[in-house]
Design a protein around this motif. Structure first.
Motif, mmCIF file in Angstrom:
data_model
loop_
_atom_site.group_PDB
_atom_site.id
_atom_site.type_symbol
_atom_site.label_atom_id
_atom_site.label_comp_id
_atom_site.label_asym_id
_atom_site.label_seq_id
_atom_site.Cartn_x
_atom_site.Cartn_y
_atom_site.Cartn_z
ATOM 1 N N LEU A 165 0.831 -1.212 0.000
ATOM 2 C CA LEU A 165 0.000 0.000 0.000
ATOM 3 C C LEU A 165 0.860 1.254 0.000
ATOM 4 N N ILE A 198 1.095 4.163 -2.921
ATOM 5 C CA ILE A 198 0.835 5.582 -2.641
ATOM 6 C C ILE A 198 2.024 6.433 -3.076
ATOM 7 N N LEU A 229 -8.510 9.063 -0.746
ATOM 8 C CA LEU A 229 -8.960 7.800 -0.188
ATOM 9 C C LEU A 229 -10.068 7.168 -1.029
ATOM 10 N N LEU A 252 -8.318 5.435 -3.761
ATOM 11 C CA LEU A 252 -7.443 4.396 -3.228
ATOM 12 C C LEU A 252 -8.246 3.189 -2.750
ATOM 13 N N SER A 253 -9.396 3.435 -2.126
ATOM 14 C CA SER A 253 -10.196 2.354 -1.542
ATOM 15 C C SER A 253 -10.752 1.383 -2.580
ATOM 16 N N THR A 313 -8.924 0.107 -5.041
ATOM 17 C CA THR A 313 -7.814 -0.665 -5.614
ATOM 18 C C THR A 313 -7.650 -2.003 -4.912
ATOM 19 N N TYR A 316 -5.525 -1.847 -1.634
ATOM 20 C CA TYR A 316 -6.250 -1.390 -0.436
ATOM 21 C C TYR A 316 -7.103 -2.524 0.125
ATOM 22 N N GLU A 317 -7.718 -3.303 -0.736
ATOM 23 C CA GLU A 317 -8.523 -4.436 -0.286
ATOM 24 C C GLU A 317 -7.651 -5.450 0.451
ATOM 25 N N TYR A 333 -4.928 -4.758 2.038
ATOM 26 C CA TYR A 333 -4.578 -4.067 3.293
ATOM 27 C C TYR A 333 -5.659 -4.279 4.344
ATOM 28 N N GLU A 343 -11.340 -1.968 10.284
ATOM 29 C CA GLU A 343 -11.468 -1.152 9.086
ATOM 30 C C GLU A 343 -11.418 0.341 9.391
ATOM 31 N N GLU A 387 -8.569 2.872 7.924
ATOM 32 C CA GLU A 387 -8.934 4.006 7.074
ATOM 33 C C GLU A 387 -8.260 5.286 7.558
ATOM 34 N N ALA A 398 -4.689 5.127 6.440
ATOM 35 C CA ALA A 398 -4.537 5.313 4.996
ATOM 36 C C ALA A 398 -4.587 6.802 4.653
#
Length: 455
Positions: A34, A38, A57, A60-61, A63, A66-67, A69, A77, A81, A84
């Motif tokens: 991650l 970034i 975000l 990014l969320s 991708t 991210y999943e 992560y 979660e 977040e 992130a």
């Protein structure tokens, strides 16, 4: 019992009013992926077209990285977040962050008079990535920096002393504590008793009197003549009481940047090859040697302000002492008198001789309310130092009032940090999870300093 060394340092901006942020450092391949993603999106390499807008975000969320992560740390979660978002901010902010260093393949940050390798922040993580791509650090050091940094509480440095049954302190500048500082010691810690002990080395022989000799002790210059006057003062003081260039001069600067500016200037070119530098970039071994050399006949040393306190510039050179001892030149105004006295105290140590003077930049006095017109009045009245010190005391009193406000603002976070410690002791997992998420969110909202890694 709490023992406090150099109690006046406790009032400096790096201590009182700040918090110690403990952090759990969690390494995981999903976190590494991650952070690398970034970085690549925010700092595109050669030949790669930069993004038109910063990565956020929401994008990014969606991708795969991210999943992955989120799946690495189930049930957290909300906490993930928050972190992130912190990483996204740090990926753009690290280049503006001052004091980030690479020393012997180690990522570090300026801390007091050196570089600390124990501090952690996402800015340091992305700085490590940048330095790795520049070829300045190894992959091993990069891996050490790629991790999830979970704040485990923000402990207010002002609140910690209250947990002790007794506080004992020592300082060479106790008499110079301002009324505002004494009030804070009374209000916060009920400290009202002070003991003054004379020096074991007898009366200090520092020869310079600001009041009686203001024209030579305090000089205020414009930007155009500032470096010129510093060099002139160095050369005059080096000459010694009987001439012949037989004294030693130590010149203290506010920042490394200002020190390097003088060192590289045209005005300083004749002295450049014969001077030594002691800064936070100087290694410990080299520092020890240069400190000894600084008080030898004919030595010229440029130093940053951190070395104006606690560094023992003992002078055993009888020839130097016979010509007036080392001279200390300060090139910036100290916000409070205690720092100035500490810098002045780097000379005339242990009963030896020495002298002190200041060359200041006129624009540095503006924050104390000293305008060009006021400066002209001070020069005409011949009370340069007295007038400067009076304006400084008023400014510092206002700063202390603001400091008390910051202390009050950090009290709630400190209480939450103690609750986290208690919940950890009780193994109350739901409470710990909730407090960790709140702590991470609070770090975004408040200035809490860098995090120290916690086992």
């Amino acid at each position: 019992v709490l023992l406090m060394d150099e109690v006046d340092v406790f009032f400096k901006k790096g201590f009182l009013g700040k918090s110690l942020s403990a952090a759990a450092v969690i390494s995981h391949p999903a976190v590494t992926k991650l952070q690398s993603y970034i970085y690549e999106q925010s700092q595109p390499g050669p030949g790669v077209t930069p993004r038109e807008t910063p990565l956020r975000l929401e994008e990014l969320s969606k991708t795969a990285v991210y999943e992955e992560y989120l799946q690495a740390f189930p049930s957290f979660e909300g906490l993930l977040e928050v972190h992130a978002k912190a990483m996204l901010r740090a990926a753009h902010a690290f280049k503006r962050k001052t004091g980030l260093k690479v020393v012997n393949d180690k990522i570090g940050q300026k801390y007091q008079d050196g570089v600390s390798h124990e501090h952690s922040s996402y800015e340091l993580t992305f700085f490590a990535m940048h330095e790795f791509h520049q070829g300045n650090i190894t992959h091993t050091e990069l891996q050490n920096r790629q991790a999830l940094l979970i704040p485990c509480g923000h402990f207010s440095l002002a609140e910690i002393p209250k947990r002790y049954g007794a506080i004992l302190g020592v300082s060479g500048t106790l008499k110079s504590l301002s009324d505002a500082e004494r009030d804070m010691l009374d209000t916060l810690y009920n400290i009202r008793r002070f003991t003054y002990v004379p020096s074991a080395y007898g009366q200090n022989q520092n020869q310079l009197s600001f009041v009686a000799d203001s024209a030579q002790s305090l000089m205020v210059e414009s930007q155009e003549t500032y470096f010129q006057q510093i060099v002139k003062e160095i050369k005059q003081r080096m000459a010694g009481e009987s001439g012949g260039g037989t004294r030693a001069v130590m010149v203290f600067f506010d920042t490394l940047q200002s020190l390097k500016a003088l060192h590289a200037s045209e005005e300083f070119k004749d002295l450049r090859s014969s001077c030594n530098l002691i800064t936070e970039e100087t290694s410990s071994i080299e520092k020890e040697s240069l400190v000894r050399v600084a008080t030898m006949t004919g030595s010229l040393t440029l130093l940053t302000r951190e070395f104006g306190r606690g560094t023992d510039f003992a002078c055993y050179d009888e020839t130097l002492n016979s010509h007036g001892g080392p001279h200390v030149l300060q090139t910036f105004p100290s916000v409070d008198i205690s720092e100035e006295l500490q810098i002045r105290g780097r000379t005339a140590r242990q009963g030896g001789k020495g002298s002190y003077s200041m060359v200041l930049l006129d624009k540095d006095l503006e924050k104390y309310g000293i305008t060009a017109a006021r400066l002209a009045e001070m020069r005409a009245a011949g009370n340069m130092y007295q007038a400067f010190d009076s304006s400084r005391q008023k400014y510092y009193k206002n700063q202390c009032a603001k400091l008390m406000t910051r202390i009050a603002e950090r009290a709630e976070a400190h209480t939450k940090a103690l609750q986290l410690v208690e919940s950890l002791h009780r193994r109350n997992v739901p409470a710990v999870a909730a407090l960790l998420q709140e702590s991470s969110a609070r770090k975004k909202r408040a200035e809490t300093g860098e995090s120290k890694q916690m086992e």
